[in-house]
Design a protein around this motif. Sequence first.
Motif, mmCIF file in Angstrom:
data_model
loop_
_atom_site.group_PDB
_atom_site.id
_atom_site.type_symbol
_atom_site.label_atom_id
_atom_site.label_comp_id
_atom_site.label_asym_id
_atom_site.label_seq_id
_atom_site.Cartn_x
_atom_site.Cartn_y
_atom_site.Cartn_z
ATOM 1 N N ARG A 187 15.317 36.070 43.656
ATOM 2 C CA ARG A 187 15.415 35.219 42.470
ATOM 3 C C ARG A 187 15.243 36.116 41.247
ATOM 4 N NH1 ARG A 187 12.600 29.351 42.253
ATOM 5 N NH2 ARG A 187 13.366 29.575 44.402
ATOM 6 N N LEU A 188 16.352 36.475 40.589
ATOM 7 C CA LEU A 188 16.339 37.457 39.513
ATOM 8 C C LEU A 188 16.300 36.819 38.132
ATOM 9 C CD1 LEU A 188 18.988 40.132 40.589
ATOM 10 C CD2 LEU A 188 16.566 39.967 41.215
ATOM 11 N N HIS A 189 15.627 37.519 37.210
ATOM 12 C CA HIS A 189 15.765 37.206 35.787
ATOM 13 C C HIS A 189 17.172 37.552 35.339
ATOM 14 C CE1 HIS A 189 15.677 38.161 31.474
ATOM 15 N NE2 HIS A 189 14.679 37.290 31.375
ATOM 16 N N GLY A 190 17.656 38.729 35.708
ATOM 17 C CA GLY A 190 19.043 39.091 35.501
ATOM 18 C C GLY A 190 19.356 39.891 34.253
ATOM 19 N N ASP A 191 18.438 39.871 33.252
ATOM 20 C CA ASP A 191 18.654 40.638 32.023
ATOM 21 C C ASP A 191 17.305 41.179 31.555
ATOM 22 O OD1 ASP A 191 19.811 41.789 29.793
ATOM 23 O OD2 ASP A 191 20.001 39.920 28.671
ATOM 24 N N LEU A 192 16.590 41.821 32.467
ATOM 25 C CA LEU A 192 15.191 42.140 32.242
ATOM 26 C C LEU A 192 15.009 43.491 31.557
ATOM 27 C CD1 LEU A 192 12.492 40.760 32.632
ATOM 28 C CD2 LEU A 192 12.266 41.915 34.825
ATOM 29 N N TRP A 193 15.629 43.640 30.386
ATOM 30 C CA TRP A 193 15.328 44.806 29.565
ATOM 31 C C TRP A 193 14.037 44.532 28.800
ATOM 32 C CZ3 TRP A 193 15.972 45.393 24.002
ATOM 33 C CH2 TRP A 193 16.339 44.214 23.362
ATOM 34 N N SER A 194 13.520 45.551 28.125
ATOM 35 C CA SER A 194 12.192 45.437 27.519
ATOM 36 C C SER A 194 12.104 44.305 26.502
ATOM 37 C CB SER A 194 11.804 46.763 26.855
ATOM 38 O OG SER A 194 12.729 47.120 25.835
ATOM 39 N N ASP A 206 14.694 34.637 27.766
ATOM 40 C CA ASP A 206 16.140 34.917 27.704
ATOM 41 C C ASP A 206 16.746 35.354 29.035
ATOM 42 O OD1 ASP A 206 15.984 34.311 25.042
ATOM 43 O OD2 ASP A 206 16.085 36.377 24.336
ATOM 44 N N PRO A 207 16.607 34.558 30.083
ATOM 45 C CA PRO A 207 17.137 34.983 31.378
ATOM 46 C C PRO A 207 18.654 34.883 31.476
ATOM 47 C CG PRO A 207 16.304 32.748 31.544
ATOM 48 C CD PRO A 207 15.928 33.241 30.164
ATOM 49 N N ALA A 208 19.196 35.695 32.364
ATOM 50 C CA ALA A 208 20.574 35.559 32.856
ATOM 51 C C ALA A 208 20.440 35.401 34.367
ATOM 52 C CB ALA A 208 21.404 36.773 32.486
ATOM 53 N N ALA A 250 15.434 48.106 37.782
ATOM 54 C CA ALA A 250 16.292 49.092 37.132
ATOM 55 C C ALA A 250 16.499 48.753 35.669
ATOM 56 C CB ALA A 250 17.644 49.166 37.853
ATOM 57 N N MET A 251 16.629 47.464 35.363
ATOM 58 C CA MET A 251 16.807 47.059 33.968
ATOM 59 C C MET A 251 15.568 47.398 33.140
ATOM 60 S SD MET A 251 19.204 45.392 32.103
ATOM 61 C CE MET A 251 19.988 43.998 32.883
ATOM 62 N N LEU A 270 24.304 50.246 36.189
ATOM 63 C CA LEU A 270 25.717 50.280 35.866
ATOM 64 C C LEU A 270 26.186 48.964 35.248
ATOM 65 C CD1 LEU A 270 28.240 51.984 35.965
ATOM 66 C CD2 LEU A 270 28.634 51.182 38.294
ATOM 67 N N PHE A 271 25.689 47.844 35.755
ATOM 68 C CA PHE A 271 26.099 46.549 35.225
ATOM 69 C C PHE A 271 25.752 46.403 33.745
ATOM 70 C CE2 PHE A 271 24.419 42.005 34.878
ATOM 71 C CZ PHE A 271 25.584 41.511 34.321
ATOM 72 N N PRO A 272 24.485 46.550 33.323
ATOM 73 C CA PRO A 272 24.221 46.412 31.887
ATOM 74 C C PRO A 272 24.906 47.476 31.048
ATOM 75 C CG PRO A 272 22.245 47.156 33.040
ATOM 76 C CD PRO A 272 23.219 46.718 34.086
ATOM 77 N N LEU A 273 25.070 48.676 31.584
ATOM 78 C CA LEU A 273 25.772 49.709 30.819
ATOM 79 C C LEU A 273 27.237 49.338 30.599
ATOM 80 C CD1 LEU A 273 24.285 52.972 32.367
ATOM 81 C CD2 LEU A 273 23.935 52.114 30.039
ATOM 82 N N LEU A 274 27.873 48.762 31.616
ATOM 83 C CA LEU A 274 29.258 48.315 31.449
ATOM 84 C C LEU A 274 29.357 47.173 30.435
ATOM 85 C CD1 LEU A 274 30.602 48.445 35.107
ATOM 86 C CD2 LEU A 274 31.524 49.700 33.152
#
Length: 272
Positions: free
Chosen positions: A170-177, A192-194, A205-206, A246-250
Amino acid sequence: MLDLRRRGSAVYLAALDGGRVVFVKGGAGAGAVAAESAGLHWLAEHGDLPVPEVLGADEDWLVLRYLPGGRPTAEAAARFGRGLAATHLRGASGFGCPPPGGPADAWIGLAPMRNTTHDTWAGFYAAERIQPYVRMCVDDGVFGRDDAAVFDKLCARLPDLGFAEEAPARLHGDLWSGNVYWADDGQAWLIDPAAHGGHREADLAMLHLFGTPFLQHIVGGYREAAQEAGAPLADGWRDRVKLHQLFPLLVHAALFGGGYVKEALTAAHTAG
């Protein structure tokens, strides 16, 4: 087909009758409110981590509980890591699934994001998290044919890159700082989840991508809780960080170009 139109949004603090202050978001486009609302409910379901309460929502506007900001601490970071591990282990119905009641057509930041269930992580990651944004970069002239071929080769090799077989997390999906909110109650909140079902290494990784306060404490708490639950991270997870990034970088390359283009290509070469 993934609709790759971009969007904007507006955020406000609003005072209700009686003086209560709430956080209001809107202007994000069709499906954005439904996706975020469903994601917040899903992540909050078991109370493993603090998540803002959804006070109201319609097609255009989302109203959330507001908490004043605070300062990050090592103690809050370790608690956050433990709660994140527990949240991941609550599971999901499949790789790429949306939260219950959430739309398949969702968003990550300013970019559209498709949540469609796949049988395997590799199939999901290639079809929904790499190829759509590579196509967008090609269409916008950010990538050439040779660049696109790098990602095509990587997608073909995903099943052979050493990922441990795990149940969907079960991911947050956009877990940058920026989506770890340090509140004045002494806790780190998910915002702010995705949200979607995926591989739990993706959220970790995020957190590493742009730097997160007390990251070592977050990871330490996470690994401790995962070990106690009988689900330790697989060996070599740190070696796979670039692949998950790779996903957020793309996404960033597609939206903003610039240095993210080189970073995405470098990550693809490193991961593959």
